[in-house]
Design an enzyme around this catalytic site. Sequence first.
Site, PDB file in Angstrom:
ATOM      1  CG  ASP A  45      -0.386  -0.141   2.517  1.00 13.85           C
ATOM      2  OD1 ASP A  45       0.853  -0.151   2.622  1.00 13.85           O
ATOM      3  OD2 ASP A  45      -1.150  -0.239   3.507  1.00 13.85           O
ATOM      4  CG  ASP A  84       0.670  -4.096   2.122  1.00 15.35           C
ATOM      5  OD1 ASP A  84       1.012  -4.984   2.921  1.00 15.35           O
ATOM      6  OD2 ASP A  84       1.375  -3.097   1.876  1.00 15.35           O
ATOM      7  CE  LYS A 112       3.460  -5.842   3.984  1.00 14.54           C
ATOM      8  NZ  LYS A 112       2.950  -4.678   4.788  1.00 14.54           N
ATOM      9  CD  GLU A 181       7.899  -0.015   7.765  1.00 16.43           C
ATOM     10  OE1 GLU A 181       8.061   1.114   7.262  1.00 16.43           O
ATOM     11  OE2 GLU A 181       6.957  -0.781   7.450  1.00 16.43           O
TER      12      GLU A 181
END
Length: 264
Positions: A45, A84, A112, A181
């Site tokens: 995204d 995503d 995801k 992340e």
Amino acid sequence: MKPTTIASLQKCKQDKKRFATITAYDYSFAKLFADEGLNVMLVGDSLGMTVQGHDSTLPVTVADIAYHTASVRRGAPNCLLLADLPFMAYATPEQAFENAATVMRAGANMVKIEGGEWLVETVKMLTERAVPVCGHLGLTPQSVNIFGGYKVQGRGDEAGDQLLSDALALEAAGAQLLVLECVPIELAKRITEALAIPVIGIGAGNVTDGQILVMHDAFGITGGHIPKFAKNFLAETGDIRAAVRQYMAEVESGVYPGEEHSFH
């Protein structure tokens, strides 16, 4: 060419062989990546910012993801393709399943989703119905308004323990991959070693099983702020194909990400 699968990445983890992944949004780049042997891609995204020009990922829709997923699949028919589920596309397990079906039909192998223990029932719902799931913890961009910006997550014992607990919960629920992340390298090492499933890092140091970069960051064409963890491989090579090969080689050898790209 033999298709790349989640089993391929599981073997990489078992063999302690680092692997590179990258975002892709269209046919041409997907084909280029596949031609160079980069066979794990994410329709992220992040396209809301890199392709559409928004200041966050929040405006991206399931239809957007499905459109770009179909384009990437045509360019890389044998890649392991993650997609995503965007903001508010998985507020309930039932909604997640419906939207996951849309992007799987478009060509994704796996979806995801961002979030921790609260997603356990959603992950179970998906995996029990043959939808493979990749979790995403740490700096989860869809939560930017909660975090108050794009900041490192998991610093301190309590925050780190919570992320580890989240990771274990997602794995137990059936997730087969995890993206970490913007977390301290020490925490990334703890989580990677604690999980049986492969862990892909971005801004998590070189201790994870794999790495992912937004392709625009890897080629130095990102507008505005450049993340600390980004490296412009095109600047060093002067050729996109060579840049892809250099990225893969540095990930596999552990050279990238270096200390200058990592958090503590």
